[in-house]
Design a protein around this motif. Structure first.
Motif, PDB file in Angstrom:
ATOM      1  N   ARG A 539      19.271  51.359   0.577  1.00 43.03           N
ATOM      2  CA  ARG A 539      20.258  50.420   0.037  1.00 43.03           C
ATOM      3  C   ARG A 539      21.641  50.664   0.640  1.00 43.03           C
ATOM      4  NH1 ARG A 539      19.535  51.639  -6.161  1.00 43.03           N
ATOM      5  NH2 ARG A 539      19.571  53.710  -5.220  1.00 43.03           N
ATOM      6  N   SER A 540      21.976  51.938   0.873  1.00 42.56           N
ATOM      7  CA  SER A 540      23.274  52.249   1.471  1.00 42.56           C
ATOM      8  C   SER A 540      23.341  51.774   2.914  1.00 42.56           C
ATOM      9  CB  SER A 540      23.533  53.756   1.398  1.00 42.56           C
ATOM     10  OG  SER A 540      23.639  54.194   0.062  1.00 42.56           O
ATOM     11  N   VAL A 541      22.267  52.027   3.671  1.00 39.65           N
ATOM     12  CA  VAL A 541      22.242  51.577   5.064  1.00 39.65           C
ATOM     13  C   VAL A 541      22.251  50.053   5.121  1.00 39.65           C
ATOM     14  CG1 VAL A 541      20.971  51.663   7.236  1.00 39.65           C
ATOM     15  CG2 VAL A 541      21.029  53.678   5.750  1.00 39.65           C
ATOM     16  N   ALA A 542      21.541  49.415   4.187  1.00 37.71           N
ATOM     17  CA  ALA A 542      21.521  47.951   4.136  1.00 37.71           C
ATOM     18  C   ALA A 542      22.909  47.384   3.868  1.00 37.71           C
ATOM     19  CB  ALA A 542      20.545  47.484   3.062  1.00 37.71           C
ATOM     20  N   LEU A 543      23.703  48.099   3.084  1.00 40.09           N
ATOM     21  CA  LEU A 543      25.065  47.653   2.800  1.00 40.09           C
ATOM     22  C   LEU A 543      25.884  47.595   4.086  1.00 40.09           C
ATOM     23  CD1 LEU A 543      27.207  46.944   0.645  1.00 40.09           C
ATOM     24  CD2 LEU A 543      27.672  49.405   0.457  1.00 40.09           C
TER      25      LEU A 543
END
Length: 554
Positions: A539-543
């Motif tokens: 989720r962090s990388v997707a952000l």
């Protein structure tokens, strides 16, 4: 045999024994193997020091290594196994996932019951985690102490305290500040003893400085050796400087002065100081930039035997192999340095406060705890560094009788290995590339990228903040967008750190999304965060991915 200080190799600006330098390198072995090659794009400060450690590494740091082993003379000497490889076994345990709410700071305890019917002897400890473990201290205690189920729990519910754990059992391990993977490996045959029916316990400091909830995990591996290969059972020694008042907007050093170190040992044991130093690990937080250990009296008078400069969120323990003989030492001095760029003074504590602690593993007859609790005075200024000193109080505690050398019967028996480990769990979590099908759970704005990704994962361990701008990248810059768009990528010349609208052409996304990112010339480099065995959560990388894809707007 006494230690010859002239044979401690010179470094700039410190002097460090060969074993200590090797120990710092060994502490990074698991991480280096995972990352395949050195990180050149965003490496934390300290990279130059690593390269320099090879200088003088072949110099001998002679020491007898023939301490009393068990401290009371009741144990049997280790069997002579020269020329033979020691018999070893591995126990790995997963403590399980732990969730942290946005901006949550907590200090839970955790335990692992070993179910060991016989004593076991630990040659090395490896701790790995998925982030958000600021630091942790580990002990082994009798099973009935702090009774309850394995896993995480509230420390106060079971009456846990560190001094009680250390005296009832012993110290097993301490984690460097914010390290992801750390190995504590002492010299061959120098071990931590875990008596029968004991368990591993720890108090953890966990911290999520970001605006999104996170999930993390924790793993520990014990490398055991057969009792016949044990040469010495190690004992903890701790120093701390509690009376910190770190001046605002200044660089400073605080030194604990323990003038009667040798005398207190003699008062407690009835014999002159007979101690050998095997391992040292300093601990401070993100304002810390220096640690030094030195002695007064005897052959080591005025010699700095262990020095660390900077803060990089990596393992900073050092092994003395052969051990450092402290015969003749009268006093001990330990120094922590700080670069407090904030507008307020900083004291002792967690959160945004600081610490100054050292764990040492020694061959000795008593446990010793040295701390400065008051009496700090300013002693001057040296090259712009404000210097303070304080007198240390010294507490001596008899060594636990259970911390004795293996008996002859143990040495003659087959290797007894508990079945409490999990062979299916690797000591260090394996890395997997980012799943591009995962969507972020926050709106893809620069403010959220800063708060959820940069602040907790790239700046908090001092790699890319005000106090440490690795590869020239400052993620705390006043104009962060300009910093990202205009930054010249060091590790992949010609690449754009951020290419608005195109994540795949953005080096920032590549080093966050791939375990083994490749430069334009096909060279494989390490992923980010630099010292993590795995990538950030999807989720962090997707952000980051979606923020770049949307045009990398302010």
């Amino acid at each position: 045999m006494t230690h010859d200080p002239s044979r401690i190799p010179s470094r700039t600006p410190s002097r460090l024994g060969r074993g200590a330098a090797d120990g710092r390198a060994r502490a990074r072995v698991a991480l280096v193997l995972l990352l395949t090659s050195p990180v050149v794009a965003f490496g934390c400060k300290g990279d130059d020091a690593d390269e320099g450690e090879s200088e003088g590494a072949d110099a001998d740091t002679s020491g007898s290594g023939d301490g009393d082993g068990d401290g009371d003379g009741d144990g049997d000497a280790g069997t002579d196994t020269s020329g033979e490889d020691p018999e070893t076994a591995i126990l790995t345990h997963r403590f399980g996932t732990r969730e942290l709410a946005p901006f949550e700071e907590t200090e839970p305890c955790v335990q692992w019951t070993l179910d060991n019917e016989a004593p076991i002897y630990v040659q090395a400890v490896t701790l790995s985690n998925l982030g958000y473990f600021h630091h942790s201290n580990w002990f082994v205690v009798p099973e009935e102490l702090y009774a309850g189920d394995d896993g995480y729990y509230k420390c106060s519910d079971r009456g846990f305290n560190e001094l009680g754990a250390a005296t009832a059992g012993t110290v097993l391990f301490a984690q460097s500040t914010q390290s992801f993977v750390e190995e504590q490996r002492t010299g061959a045959g120098a071990v931590i003893k875990i008596p029968p029916r004991h368990k591993v316990v720890s108090d953890l400091h966990m911290l999520n400085v970001g605006p999104a909830a996170i999930e993390t995990d924790l793993f520990m591996t014990l490398e055991l050796i057969h009792p016949k290969d044990v040469e010495v059972v190690l004992t903890p020694l701790r120093t701390s400087y509690l009376d910190l008042d770190i001046p605002a907007n200044a660089v400073s050093k605080f030194t604990g002065v323990c003038e009667d170190f040798g005398a207190r040992y003699e008062d407690s044991t009835g014999t002159p100081l007979d101690m050998k130093l095997h391992y040292v690990l300093p601990h401070y937080h993100y304002l810390g930039n220096h640690f030094d250990l030195s002695f007064t009296g005897g052959p080591l008078d005025g010699v700095s035997v262990f020095t660390v400069d900077g803060f990089d969120g990596e393992a900073n323990g050092g092994v003395f192999d052969p051990p450092l003989d402290l015969t003749g030492v009268e006093g001990l001095r330990y120094t922590c340095g700080y670069d407090n760029w904030r507008d307020v003074n900083v004291g002792w504590g967690i959160g945004d406060q600081e610490m100054c602690v050292m764990l040492a593993l020694v061959d000795t007859k008593v446990m010793m705890d040295l701390s400065v609790t008051g009496g700090t005075v300013a002693v001057g200024e040296n090259d712009g560094v404000l210097e303070f000193e304080g007198p240390c109080g010294i507490l001596t505690v008899p060594k636990n009788p259970a911390q004795s050398m293996p008996t002859s019967a143990e040495q003659d028996e087959p290797f007894n290995v508990p079945e409490s480990g999990d062979e299916s769990i690797p000591p260090v979590p394996e890395c997997s590339d980012h799943d591009p099908g995962v969507a972020p759970d926050l709106e893809p704005t620069l403010a959220n990228v800063f708060g959820a990704v940069f602040q907790p994962s790239c700046m908090f361990n001092a790699c890319h903040g005000v106090s440490g701008q690795a590869a020239g990248l400052n993620l705390q810059a006043v104009d962060l967008l300009a910093e990202l768009l205009d930054h010249e990528v060091v590790g992949n010349p010609g690449a754009s750190l951020v290419e608005p609208g195109d994540p795949d052409a953005s080096w920032l996304y590549q080093v966050l999304a791939k375990c083994e990112p490749q430069t334009g010339e096909g060279e494989t480099v390490g992923h980010m965060p630099r010292n993590s065995p795995v990538l950030l959560d999807d989720r962090s990388v997707a952000l980051v991915r979606e923020w770049i894809a949307a045009g990398a707007n302010p």
